[in-house]
Design a protein around this motif. Structure first.
Motif, PDB file in Angstrom:
ATOM      1  N   ASP A 430     -22.511  28.052   4.631  1.00  0.00           N
ATOM      2  CA  ASP A 430     -21.356  27.811   4.298  1.00  0.00           C
ATOM      3  C   ASP A 430     -21.166  27.397   3.207  1.00  0.00           C
ATOM      4  O   ASP A 430     -20.320  27.759   1.923  1.00  0.00           O
ATOM      5  N   GLN A 431     -21.837  26.694   2.732  1.00  0.00           N
ATOM      6  CA  GLN A 431     -21.732  25.363   1.991  1.00  0.00           C
ATOM      7  C   GLN A 431     -22.071  26.119   0.408  1.00  0.00           C
ATOM      8  O   GLN A 431     -22.049  26.859  -1.018  1.00  0.00           O
ATOM      9  N   PHE A 433     -22.368  29.945  -0.197  1.00  0.00           N
ATOM     10  CA  PHE A 433     -22.038  30.489  -0.534  1.00  0.00           C
ATOM     11  C   PHE A 433     -20.718  30.544  -0.689  1.00  0.00           C
ATOM     12  O   PHE A 433     -19.910  30.492  -2.100  1.00  0.00           O
ATOM     13  N   TYR A 434     -19.797  29.334  -0.464  1.00  0.00           N
ATOM     14  CA  TYR A 434     -18.508  28.292  -0.860  1.00  0.00           C
ATOM     15  C   TYR A 434     -19.035  28.471  -2.647  1.00  0.00           C
ATOM     16  O   TYR A 434     -17.663  29.112  -3.337  1.00  0.00           O
ATOM     17  N   CYS A 435     -19.566  27.916  -2.935  1.00  0.00           N
ATOM     18  CA  CYS A 435     -20.601  27.529  -4.439  1.00  0.00           C
ATOM     19  C   CYS A 435     -20.616  29.626  -5.181  1.00  0.00           C
ATOM     20  O   CYS A 435     -20.203  29.026  -6.587  1.00  0.00           O
ATOM     21  N   MET A 436     -21.193  30.111  -4.572  1.00  0.00           N
ATOM     22  CA  MET A 436     -21.553  30.662  -5.170  1.00  0.00           C
ATOM     23  C   MET A 436     -20.854  31.689  -5.067  1.00  0.00           C
ATOM     24  O   MET A 436     -19.760  32.771  -6.462  1.00  0.00           O
ATOM     25  N   GLN A 437     -19.204  31.354  -4.926  1.00  0.00           N
ATOM     26  CA  GLN A 437     -17.760  32.327  -5.012  1.00  0.00           C
ATOM     27  C   GLN A 437     -17.440  31.741  -5.207  1.00  0.00           C
ATOM     28  O   GLN A 437     -15.767  32.328  -6.516  1.00  0.00           O
TER      29      GLN A 437
END
Lengths: 482, 269
Positions: A430-431, A433-437
């Motif tokens: 989740d962390q 993915f958040y940064c990649m988003q």
């Protein structure tokens, strides 16, 4: 220019007359350890009688001791009789002739760390005269330091030139019989650093092993002694972010720090010895004893370490808070990847009144890495008003690694305040993915999170060291998260 | 509906027969949707209808098995683009549940993100001064104080603060397609107005929005061009703003009662 080259000649000349690199032709002792070997080491180094006696006493004690087995690490037994305890620096003919002959993987790492070519050659042990550069730099430093009365030299040199200081302080913090590895080191230590800062002097620069003459080939049984006299200050940097080539698998160093009244010592380490390959083969065993003694009132010792190398790390930089109002600190980042194992932490021994200690430990485990924090906070009966704060955080990558925490707290005084906080977290998808988003690549996201996790420790490192340490963590974690 | 101007960099999102599943569980069952530059689409629907999955799939979350006849943004196949690539191309997701990142300050994340996007566009990275000037301006927009920037990302933020942080990031990154995944839930009326203001300031011919919401209330502030009702992983009804009001009055239950409604998804637009 002429002046410089004359100075250089003078230097080289002096180095030889000082007996440093003389007699390099054949010397390597046969494997094995005996009283005779200890005598021969001492003779080879032309040591005074007291030094030989000291070594022999340590050796005899060592014979009665057994290798500790309590650490949370696993390795095949070391055969102490198969090790050669004295070898001169490698000769040119045995070294790589150029970087072309050096392991490309090593070069790739140097490249990533942005290490200049000349330094790469030096680190990889290429037979070039790059060492002359470091000699001249070191000498410039030493002259400047000498004006202030600061002694900064190799341990062997200190034994010869300043025997009274060595005799007065050696073994006062880590006695020759302290533990199995410290005793072994005391018997056979090869060389190391010696620093003495006289009363009231603030050392104007970071002292670094990097600038020490003849730093080469002392890695195996290194011995370091640093003394800050009353009101003195010194900051010392040990190690190097670049992976160092070393043939010896067993490393057993001892570092002793002594701070007198109102003195302060900052000791920073970046350790990146060969960790073994991705299957856990090879790699250095790093069994180190590091301890500081806050002997005087208001004295202050801090250890900051970034440990990313070695197959096995067994290391507890500690502080004995003897002087009233003295302060001890330990800031650590330890990373284990692949099959690395680390059992590291600290001991804070509160003896004096109103002594304070802080422990910040950050463990990062990836791959099959095993990372243990082991720490002792001990408050003796006389340590009125002692305080300790311990924070111990673990960060995990994947589900094959491990993080372990072994805090020991012994309090004999009711006025003591001891706090312990511990957290364990995992870098979550989740962390990431958040940064990649938000546009970061997976690698950059990991790097940002890891550096955030280590920030409290990196802040304590000298600026350039901190930058290098960050890069080093990134490289060490490459491939850790698929 | 007026035809929006085709500004430079404007891109259209095209979705035909998008299906997503986790293991055997089918969540999206053939979504058709086209979002042209400048448009604001609201997606409403009961819990479990697949709204958030649609948002996650758009952003590139790899938890799902996905098939589609078309799933493209600006003519590029989204399934061939990593999440960070989609982000750099201008797709922004305001998360329903923003994640905490201990030790990483909000300002660090913002700076890293903005510079990643700028590098991708071939623009120079902002230096610390210019960046801070920009961020402070955006902070005022979401009515947050500067100290907010130096706290770890979402760590010990209140629910409202987390949502404001999402709006702040959107304001800084200025995306071309912003997906707001129930950003309004848990916001008080003041924060709701800030969110609407943030969207209004960004709204323009080159930008589009997908506003996912449970309540029609938000749509009083962000007036959508289209409203779609999602049920059981399909768009079962599309219409203008008035559809949202209909939902407000009748709830979602009528969808299930109306025969054929769920089986006959309407194309959007």
């Amino acid at each position: 220019m002429a002046e410089t080259s004359r100075n250089l000649e003078h230097l080289i000349d002096r180095e030889y007359t000082a007996g440093f690199v003389t007699d390099v032709e054949q010397e390597i002792f046969p494997p094995g350890l005996s009283e005779d070997i200890v005598r021969r080491i001492s003779a080879k180094k032309e040591e005074p009688a007291f030094m030989l006696e000291w070594r022999l006493e340590a050796y005899r004690h060592w014979l009665t001791m057994r290798e500790p087995r309590w650490a949370h690490v696993n390795y095949s037994p070391v055969d102490y009789q198969s090790i050669s305890y004295f070898s001169q620096p490698k000769q040119d003919k045995d070294r790589p002739k150029s970087l072309d002959e050096v392991d490309p993987k090593l070069l790739e790492t140097y490249e990533k760390l942005g290490i200049p070519l000349r330094e790469q050659e030096m680190l990889a042990g290429v037979a070039v005269d790059a060492v002359f550069d470091s000699v001249s730099i070191a000498t410039t430093y030493r002259e400047k330091l000498a004006e202030l009365g600061i002694i900064f030299c190799s341990f062997s040199e200190a034994v010869r030139e300043h025997p009274e200081l060595v005799r007065k302080y050696l073994g006062t913090v880590v006695p020759p019989g302290d533990n199995f590895f410290a005793s072994l080191n005391s018997a056979v230590f090869s060389d190391g650093s010696f620093v003495y800062v006289p009363p009231g002097v603030r050392c104007p620069m970071e002292l670094s092993t990097y600038f020490r003459i003849n730093a080469a080939n002392t890695g195996q049984f290194e011995r370091t002694l640093i003394i800050a006299d009353e009101g003195a200050y010194v900051s010392y940097l040990e190690g190097c972010t670049a992976p160092m080539r070393d043939e010896n698998q067993l490393h057993a160093a001892v570092v002793e720090l002594v701070a007198l009244d109102n003195a302060q010592i900052k000791y920073s380490t970046v350790q990146n010895w060969y960790p073994g390959d991705e299957n856990g083969r090879g790699g250095i065993y790093n069994f180190v004893t590091k301890r500081g003694l806050c002997r005087g009132v208001n004295s202050h010792i801090s250890w900051t370490q970034v440990e990313t190398g070695s197959a096995i790390t067994w290391k507890y930089p500690s502080v004995v808070l003897q002087g009233d109002n003295s302060v001890g600190e330990f800031y650590s980042v330890a990373l284990t990847n692949n099959y690395q194992q680390a059992d590291t932490g600290t001991k804070m021994i509160h003896v004096g009144r109103n002594t304070r200690s802080t422990i910040i430990s950050k463990g990062i485990s990836a791959g099959h890495g095993q990372n243990a924090y082991r720490g002792l906070v001990k408050v003796l009966a006389g340590a009125e008003g002692a305080r300790n704060y311990t924070e111990c955080d673990s960060l995990l990558f994947g589900d094959r690694c491990g993080a372990h925490t072994f805090p020991y707290i012994e309090v004999k005084n009711r006025t003591a305040q001891v706090e312990h906080e511990a957290t364990t977290s995992r870098i979550s998808d989740d962390q990431l993915f958040y940064c990649m988003q938000r546009g970061l690549s997976r690698e950059d996201a990991i790097s940002m999170i890891v550096n955030g996790f280590c920030k409290q420790v990196f802040k304590k490192l000298p600026m350039e060291f901190a930058v290098e340490a960050q890069k080093l963590l990134d490289i060490s974690l490459e491939g850790a998260v698929g | 509906m007026s035809v929006p101007g085709q500004a430079a960099g404007a891109k259209t999102l095209r979705i035909r027969n998008l299906r997503a599943a986790v293991g055997d569980k089918r969540i999206l069952n053939g979504i058709d949707l086209e979002i042209r530059p400048g448009e604001v689409h609201a997606i409403m629907g009961p819990n479990g209808s697949g709204k958030s999955t649609l948002a996650q799939v758009l952003a590139g979350r790899d938890l799902y098995g996905i098939t589609a006849d078309e799933f493209s943004y600006g003519g590029r196949d989204l399934l061939a683009m990593a999440p960070e690539e989609r982000a750099r191309e201008g797709i922004f997701l305001a998360f329903q549940y923003p994640v905490e990142i201990p030790g990483v300050s909000t300002v660090t994340l913002l700076k890293e993100s903005l510079n990643a996007v700028r590098r991708h566009r071939g623009e120079a990275e902002l230096d610390a001064m210019d960046f801070l000037t920009l961020v402070k301006r955006k902070l005022a927009l979401v009515d947050m104080r500067e100290e907010f920037l130096y706290r770890s990302v979402n760590e010990s933020f209140s629910g409202g603060e987390k949502k404001r942080n999402e709006i702040l990031q959107m304001a800084v990154l200025e995306p071309r397609l912003a997906i707001l995944d129930e950003t309004d839930s848990g916001l008080d009326i003041d924060a709701l107005k800030l969110l609407a203001d943030g969207v209004a300031k960004l709204r323009g011919p080159e930008r589009s929005f997908i506003v996912i919401t449970h309540y029609q209330r938000l749509l009083e502030y962000i007036v959508p061009d289209y409203v779609h009702i999602l049920a059981a992983g399909q768009i079962v009804k599309s219409g203008g703003r008035e559809l949202a009001l209909e939902i407000e009055h009748q709830g979602y239950a009528w969808l299930e009662r109306e025969p054929g409604a769920a089986g006959r998804p309407l194309a959007a637009g």
